[in-house]
Write a protein that holds these residues in place. Sequence first.
Motif, short mmCIF file in Angstrom:
data_model
loop_
_atom_site.label_atom_id
_atom_site.label_comp_id
_atom_site.label_asym_id
_atom_site.label_seq_id
_atom_site.Cartn_x
_atom_site.Cartn_y
_atom_site.Cartn_z
N SER A 44 33.75 -47.45 6.51
CA SER A 44 32.93 -47.93 5.61
C SER A 44 32.96 -49.16 6.02
O SER A 44 31.66 -48.92 5.28
CB SER A 44 33.04 -46.98 4.52
OG SER A 44 33.53 -45.83 4.53
N ALA A 45 34.37 -49.64 5.21
CA ALA A 45 33.86 -51.72 4.99
C ALA A 45 34.14 -52.05 6.69
O ALA A 45 32.65 -53.34 5.81
CB ALA A 45 35.81 -52.12 4.92
N ALA A 46 33.80 -51.00 7.34
CA ALA A 46 33.68 -52.09 8.68
C ALA A 46 31.87 -51.80 8.84
O ALA A 46 31.22 -53.44 9.00
CB ALA A 46 33.99 -52.03 10.04
N ALA A 47 30.86 -51.12 8.42
CA ALA A 47 29.39 -50.45 8.60
C ALA A 47 29.46 -52.01 7.85
O ALA A 47 28.07 -52.94 8.28
CB ALA A 47 29.55 -49.33 7.83
N LEU A 48 29.58 -51.62 6.46
CA LEU A 48 29.29 -52.72 5.15
C LEU A 48 29.38 -54.39 5.94
O LEU A 48 28.17 -55.35 5.64
CB LEU A 48 30.35 -53.02 3.87
CG LEU A 48 29.08 -53.60 3.09
CD1 LEU A 48 28.10 -53.19 2.15
CD2 LEU A 48 30.15 -53.19 1.80
N ASP A 49 30.33 -54.72 6.14
CA ASP A 49 30.58 -55.71 6.87
C ASP A 49 29.34 -56.49 8.06
O ASP A 49 28.92 -57.28 8.01
CB ASP A 49 31.61 -55.94 7.62
CG ASP A 49 32.06 -57.71 8.56
OD1 ASP A 49 31.00 -58.31 7.65
OD2 ASP A 49 33.12 -57.75 9.08
N GLU A 83 33.05 -39.40 12.22
CA GLU A 83 32.01 -39.49 13.02
C GLU A 83 30.60 -40.37 12.78
O GLU A 83 29.94 -40.43 13.57
CB GLU A 83 31.87 -38.21 13.63
CG GLU A 83 33.18 -37.96 13.99
CD GLU A 83 33.43 -39.27 15.87
OE1 GLU A 83 32.99 -39.35 15.94
OE2 GLU A 83 34.24 -39.30 15.87
N ALA A 84 29.61 -39.74 11.06
CA ALA A 84 28.60 -40.45 10.66
C ALA A 84 29.10 -41.54 10.44
O ALA A 84 28.01 -42.15 10.94
CB ALA A 84 28.22 -39.20 9.67
N CYS A 85 29.74 -41.93 9.88
CA CYS A 85 29.77 -43.25 9.80
C CYS A 85 29.66 -44.10 11.15
O CYS A 85 29.32 -45.91 10.69
CB CYS A 85 31.58 -43.65 9.09
SG CYS A 85 31.11 -45.25 7.89
N GLU A 86 30.30 -44.03 12.19
CA GLU A 86 30.47 -44.70 13.38
C GLU A 86 29.28 -45.32 13.69
O GLU A 86 28.53 -46.31 14.24
CB GLU A 86 30.35 -43.84 14.27
CG GLU A 86 32.44 -43.37 14.06
CD GLU A 86 33.15 -44.60 14.54
OE1 GLU A 86 32.64 -45.81 14.84
OE2 GLU A 86 34.69 -44.49 14.45
N PHE A 87 27.97 -44.31 13.17
CA PHE A 87 26.52 -44.52 13.24
C PHE A 87 26.01 -45.92 13.23
O PHE A 87 25.50 -45.88 13.63
CB PHE A 87 25.63 -43.39 13.08
CG PHE A 87 24.31 -43.25 12.89
CD1 PHE A 87 23.84 -42.68 14.10
CD2 PHE A 87 23.09 -43.34 11.92
CE1 PHE A 87 22.35 -42.91 14.40
CE2 PHE A 87 21.67 -44.31 12.51
CZ PHE A 87 21.63 -43.64 13.58
N TRP A 88 26.49 -46.12 12.04
CA TRP A 88 26.09 -47.49 11.32
C TRP A 88 26.51 -48.58 11.51
O TRP A 88 25.40 -49.10 11.90
CB TRP A 88 26.43 -47.32 9.54
CG TRP A 88 25.77 -46.35 8.69
CD1 TRP A 88 27.19 -45.40 7.95
CD2 TRP A 88 24.89 -45.78 8.16
NE1 TRP A 88 26.24 -44.62 7.87
CE2 TRP A 88 24.56 -44.29 7.76
CE3 TRP A 88 23.10 -46.08 8.89
CZ2 TRP A 88 24.00 -43.38 8.17
CZ3 TRP A 88 22.42 -44.93 8.54
CH2 TRP A 88 22.49 -43.62 7.75
N LEU A 89 27.60 -48.39 11.81
CA LEU A 89 28.64 -49.84 12.51
C LEU A 89 27.07 -49.32 14.68
O LEU A 89 27.30 -51.16 14.64
CB LEU A 89 29.77 -48.94 13.22
CG LEU A 89 30.73 -49.57 12.53
CD1 LEU A 89 32.03 -49.22 13.10
CD2 LEU A 89 31.20 -50.90 11.75
N THR A 90 26.74 -48.98 14.96
CA THR A 90 26.80 -48.55 16.14
C THR A 90 24.81 -49.27 16.33
O THR A 90 24.46 -49.94 16.58
CB THR A 90 26.29 -47.16 16.71
OG1 THR A 90 27.99 -47.22 16.96
CG2 THR A 90 25.54 -47.34 18.40
N THR A 149 27.00 -38.95 6.32
CA THR A 149 28.04 -39.12 5.87
C THR A 149 28.99 -39.37 4.92
O THR A 149 30.19 -40.00 4.39
CB THR A 149 28.09 -40.90 5.97
OG1 THR A 149 27.19 -41.24 7.16
CG2 THR A 149 28.83 -42.48 5.51
N GLN A 150 28.83 -37.82 4.16
CA GLN A 150 29.09 -37.58 3.02
C GLN A 150 30.10 -36.55 2.64
O GLN A 150 30.43 -35.35 1.94
CB GLN A 150 28.23 -37.51 1.99
CG GLN A 150 27.07 -38.52 1.20
CD GLN A 150 26.27 -38.96 0.37
OE1 GLN A 150 26.63 -38.51 -0.67
NE2 GLN A 150 25.23 -39.00 0.86
N ASP A 151 30.04 -36.02 4.06
CA ASP A 151 30.38 -34.39 4.76
C ASP A 151 32.25 -34.10 4.41
O ASP A 151 32.48 -35.26 3.78
CB ASP A 151 30.03 -34.43 5.82
CG ASP A 151 30.69 -32.55 6.55
OD1 ASP A 151 29.54 -32.57 7.36
OD2 ASP A 151 31.21 -31.87 6.07
#
Length: 992
Positions: A471-476, A368-375, A358-360
């Motif tokens: 990132s914002a969606a994941a935080l939400d 793509e990595a950030c999508e992981f937190w949403l899922t 997510t920090q790549d």
Amino acid sequence: MRILRVPPPPRMARFHIPPPALPSPRLRGRGWRSWRGPRTWAGVDRRPPPVRRGRSSPATAAAAITSAGAQPGTATEPPRYGADPGPYPRSSPCAMDWQPDEQGLQQVLQLLKDSQSPNTATQRIVQDKLKQLNQFPDFNNYLIFVLTRLKSEDEPTRSLSGLILKNNVKAHYQSFPPPVADFIKQECLNNIGDASSLIRATIGILITTIASKGELQMWPELLPQLCNLLNSEDYNTCEGAFGALQKICEDSSELLDSDALNRPLNIMIPKFLQFFKHCSPKIRSHAIACVNQFIMDRAQALMDNIDTFIEHLFALAVDDDPEVRKNVCRALVMLLEVRIDRLIPHMHSIIQYMLQRTQDHDENVALEACEFWLTLAEQPICKEVLASHLVQLIPILVKGMKYSEIDIILLKGDVEEDEAVPDSEQDIKPRFHKSRTVTLPHEAERPDGSEDAEDDDDDDALSDWNLRKCSAAALDVLANVFREELLPHLLPLLKDLLFHPEWVVKESGILVLGAIAEGCMQGMVPYLPELIPHLIQCLSDKKALVRSIACWTLSRYAHWVVSQPPDMHLKPLMTELLKRILDGNKRVQEAACSAFATLEEEACTELVPYLSYILDTLVFAFGKYQHKNLLILYDAIGTLADSVGHHLNQPEYIQKLMPPLIQKWNELKDEDKDLFPLLECLSSVATALQSGFLPYCEPVYQRCVTLVQKTLAQAMMYTQHPEQYEAPDKDFMIVALDLLSGLAEGLGGHVEQLVARSNIMTLLFQCMQDSMPEVRQSSFALLGDLTKACFIHVKPCIAEFMPILGTNLNPEFISVCNNATWAIGEICMQMGAEMQPYVQMVLNNLVEIINRPNTPKTLLENTGRLTSPSAIPAITIGRLGYVCPQEVAPMLQQFIRPWCTSLRNIRDNEEKDSAFRGICMMIGVNPGGVVQDFIFFCDAVASWVSPKDDLRDMFYKILHGFKDQVGEENWQQFSEQFPPLLKERLAAFYGV
């Protein structure tokens, strides 16, 4: 009965972070991201015009080109596709020997070069010439020849030739003569290893386009040859074949896993897995991408190799190539969704890996990595496996929410005033009107976590899904999982961000505050008295992007603001938002308008004292706004009308509001899609103004009827002659029907004369039978409103209308079904005992609907509340029983339990009143039908706060009759089952 649009469509930026901060805040998980659409390439996509029978003509493309300069009348019409293809008859075995005419080839090349010109006039000439050439089947031979054989030509010209051919294949491949089709297919396979990566990619696109036209079955050698080419020692051949296979896997994944092709995946998946260790990163990336296409569908061939697949993914986790890392991340995200059982043993390591990725440094990998937190947030194990990692994750997500330098450039973040710059066409996304749905006006409780179906990704320069939004969606979504547990990790960061001297850092802090609003609201309440004034102050920040994000974040806390004394926060917030509605920056205007609409929904009649000031601002904006924001302004006005209702019906307010609306109404032509938001706005205004709308109603009504009539006529012409006419845009008809509903609801009996002078009932009969569900949905809403307003014109049509209503009681189309059900209930109340011939036509379907498990829920207007799934069918069954108790009562036992449970949460109103009168009358006819479920009836009766006296008497008689019949001792045993609150209410109100 209130009517609503579900979802209220013009909310183009409502609930978005002021574009493009991030998309809709309330949608969670996948709702935040735009689904990745199919791969698209620029190119010409023109279907050839119909060819008329006529004199003979040159049969080849070369002849057509060389005849272009002939005298008028010397060149004649070509044959249709599939007719005699000139020198290459269908039976010819020598398609592979085809050679172009040199003069024709040169003119095709010139045409391709001209098509790359930016000059509009040149482009028009090229398009016309392409239409002409597309009449000749062997023109496609020229195109494939240029793509594959003319290696001396520049790559853009060759690629363009292939893309034009791809569009021809899409448009009319089935009409290609077999020799032409065979030549194209053979050339593709022979040249898949072209030295140019652009040409290889173009050939791959062409191959998958042919395959998607049903040719996978008709081209049996394709997959074996491509798989064999993977073994080639020539890199270009291997890469080209893999590129083509990847596109085929994307476009035909289901077919590849079907018996129709004898399940080639059983061979292909193990083959792809072998290439995960290939020395070329491009090949490794292709291999992962191919396998990834089959994860979500759980293809059996992949499931059989799932452990090998995961093992190979782990081996590639630290690959040097960003494209490989991106595809590894994408695979793990999808596996998390469909095979989490295989990942759980490795979850700690996977989370650590995703924290790194997510920090790549490559943003595509990070995304793509950030999508992981949403899922992961959607999985039941989220809290358990992620809690210990929040201390690392939260700062990473917060950091990702800051605008990048390229974001600011794309957003023109240094431009503060642009209100005088006209919008370009691409600034304005196409709008799609949503048909009106009938819902109940009141409902007892507001469930937590209700989501607005209207939320969409913001439509802006950065409308593409990016790391900031993700990132914002994941935080939400994580805030909704962890609630207040998130705050200890977040509050220390927020304090520094919100008061940071750099505007871009402060802006990200305001975004963070908005993202957590829903999930962490309870924990944030102690801080809001200090934070809300700070955010209101940020509305005056010198940077437009800070002002716009402040608008959005404040809208997320509007519910709390309205819950406080008005002078404390509501009045200052309203004052500043109205100033921002008149901001000099278009982005701020949009964000402020949307935020104000949200505030209107929350505040409702709290805004009545300020109506004059609000209307002055909104009307002034009419003369200030460019095209895009004007559409959002309509929505703010419509929402205001919905929120304050009849309070808007004051001469002073009408005089302010109506002239600019009517001026816009008169400016727009019937074909202009800007009518959609304006008609929706007028629908709300007409409903609110009631008799105050009378001076404006006749031209508005007549235009709506004309729009419906024109659309129906166009639809009929298209049905009869599809080759001559285009299909009409039925949104014009839907939005006109909805405004007619608004007029009928607002004007009541005053609409009768307008109906009498029009053919609306005839048009309505046609609309109710339209093939498009949204048209039927709006038709039944209008029928119900006309039934209430002027039943004298509806009654003669009842015999024709009722069978149509009965056939639309299909819960698969829930909104259509709800509206049809509601209309039947309104007709019952007008027909009385005359409803008897139609009861059996609808009763069985209604009973089936009310007994269905998991009936879809219906959104209530303006609140995000959810009504009980079966409330509307229950009310209509009750009304049927009220007017025809003898016909309905025999079925009482089949619906009494779900009937009672679905109406117990509905607040007291006229519809509930008529429904309960009906159930009481049915119990009188068939008391045995309620005995087994009498406790549910008691519970439903106790849900009434203040029933009318005669209805209370009906309840009293039924309760005491039952008690007397079973005896005091049995009643005591029976009432012991009651919850304490139910027992108290029945004792207090009915003495039992």
